[in-house]
Design an enzyme around this catalytic site. Structure first.
Site, short mmCIF file in Angstrom:
data_model
loop_
_atom_site.label_atom_id
_atom_site.label_comp_id
_atom_site.label_asym_id
_atom_site.label_seq_id
_atom_site.Cartn_x
_atom_site.Cartn_y
_atom_site.Cartn_z
N CYS A 131 4.60 5.11 14.92
CA CYS A 131 3.47 5.46 15.79
C CYS A 131 3.03 4.30 16.69
CB CYS A 131 2.30 5.95 14.95
SG CYS A 131 2.12 5.15 13.35
N HIS A 251 -4.76 4.95 16.66
CA HIS A 251 -4.39 3.53 16.62
C HIS A 251 -4.81 2.87 17.94
CE1 HIS A 251 -2.28 4.26 13.03
NE2 HIS A 251 -1.03 3.98 13.37
O1 L14 Z 1 7.18 3.99 9.74
O2 L14 Z 1 0.93 3.17 7.19
O3 L14 Z 1 6.64 5.94 10.45
O4 L14 Z 1 0.19 3.44 9.20
C1 L14 Z 1 4.02 4.86 10.27
C2 L14 Z 1 2.62 4.71 9.73
C3 L14 Z 1 4.91 3.71 8.25
C4 L14 Z 1 3.48 3.55 7.74
C5 L14 Z 1 6.38 4.92 9.82
C6 L14 Z 1 1.11 3.38 8.38
C7 L14 Z 1 5.04 4.86 9.16
C8 L14 Z 1 2.51 3.51 8.90
#
Ligand code: L14
Length: 343
Positions: A131, A251
């Site tokens: 993300c 985010h």
């Molecule tokens: O790699 O904890 O797709 O915010 C993205 C969100 C890993 C954890 C990924 C988090 C996730 C991340």
């Protein structure tokens, strides 16, 4: 010619991302005739309404993918490692939202507005970036294309929903508990898989995912590696600090970027405005800039606080915000699925 009936499977349908995929399917006409909802054994049996139809979530097994055209995976890396190959073997195209295949050289890593043409090269699997990477490359792509890019230094302010539904519950319970004077015992953040946990309510945690041997976290290294892969530029300098903040959704990122040319602020803004999926919100006089609460449930990436570095004429500081569950996950996945279904 009769149009072929298309069958979509959603793995992780009851999870934080799966739920947003279902919400998007209510609003966006994806050309599919049949939808199968899949999950772990634990959530199987849940009933959900999708596009007005009552569906029962089934446990995902290898045979679930028989006859499926496109399978969307958002149930964690372990499930993807196990079941993506089973889906592909049965003729489905897998769009994977986890970290399992992103750096595989045979797997395109795709943000449609940035490198959508890479979808064509798939051999059964297409990966959705992390993300934080997705929203950053959306904003940086037009600047890199127009002016060249040497270096990126990013600090993130990541919402708890990235770590799944249980992390959202943890933030809620800790907030209530602390306000009522209770002692809280965190079990999820920074990562359920790690031995030590810290409260996120009234706190900020400078760790997302496990540490790598170089003292960067895996989340930080995902941003580094994925950005270079998507831009097809191994020489681009990228460093990241990924931080969890007590926000449920959306985010934010503070990004410093060095371009290869000296350009005006007007040029930077007009390049950003011309980028599909990016909205510029940048008006210091009116105190206007992007914030997570404005981006929730929206597919776009918002950019503001645009200003030239005080010392480096080619350096720019940007503030980039997007809903991590939408463009960061569900919406990007649906966009990729749409392109595959229409090809
Ligand atoms: O790699 O904890 O797709 O915010 C993205 C969100 C890993 C954890 C990924 C988090 C996730 C991340």
């Amino acid at each position: 010619m009769m149009p072929m009936k298309k069958h979509l499977a959603i793995v992780g349908a009851t999870g934080a991302v799966g739920q947003e995929i279902l919400r998007i399917l209510e609003q966006y006409q994806l050309p599919v005739d049949q939808i199968t909802l899949l999950s772990s054994k634990r959530s199987a049996g849940t009933e959900l309404t999708v596009r007005g139809e009552r569906l029962t979530v089934q446990e995902a097994t290898p045979d679930s993918f028989q006859g499926v055209d496109v399978a969307l995976f958002s149930a964690g890396g372990t499930v993807s490692k196990l079941l993506v190959p089973e889906a592909v073997q049965r003729g489905a195209v897998a769009v994977d939202n986890t970290n399992a295949y992103r750096m595989d050289p045979h797997v395109p890593l795709v943000v449609p507005e940035v490198n959508g043409e890479a979808i064509k090269e798939h051999q059964g699997i297409i990966a959705n970036p992390n993300c934080s990477t997705t929203q950053m490359v959306m904003a940086l792509h037009p600047l890199r294309q127009a002016y060249g890019m040497r270096r990126i230094i990013v600090s993130t302010y990541q919402a708890v929903s990235g770590a799944g539904h249980s992390a959202m519950v943890e933030l809620e319970n800790e907030t209530k508990g602390i306000l009522e004077g209770e002692k809280v015992t965190p079990t999820i953040l920074p990562s359920a898989a790690l031995p030590v946990h810290y409260p996120i309510a009234f706190n900020v945690i400078p760790q997302i995912d496990r540490f790598e041997p170089n003292d960067y976290t895996l989340e930080e290294m995902k941003m580094v590696r994925e950005t270079k892969k998507i831009f097809q530029d191994a020489t681009l300098e990228v460093a990241a600090t990924c931080v969890r903040v007590p926000v449920f959704r959306g985010h934010s990122e503070s990004v410093y970027v060095e371009l290869e040319q000296e350009v005006s602020k007007e040029d930077v803004i007009s390049s950003l405005q011309a980028m599909a999926g990016v909205i510029v919100v940048d008006n210091p006089e009116k105190q206007q800039y992007p914030m997570p609460i404005d981006g929730v449930g929206k597919p776009e990436v918002y950019v503001g606080r645009i200003r030239r570095d005080l010392d480096h004429p080619n350096g720019w500081h940007l503030w980039i915000v997007s809903d991590n569950l939408w463009k960061g996950a569900a919406w990007n996945t649906v966009q990729i699925a749409d392109q595959i279904l229409k090809s």
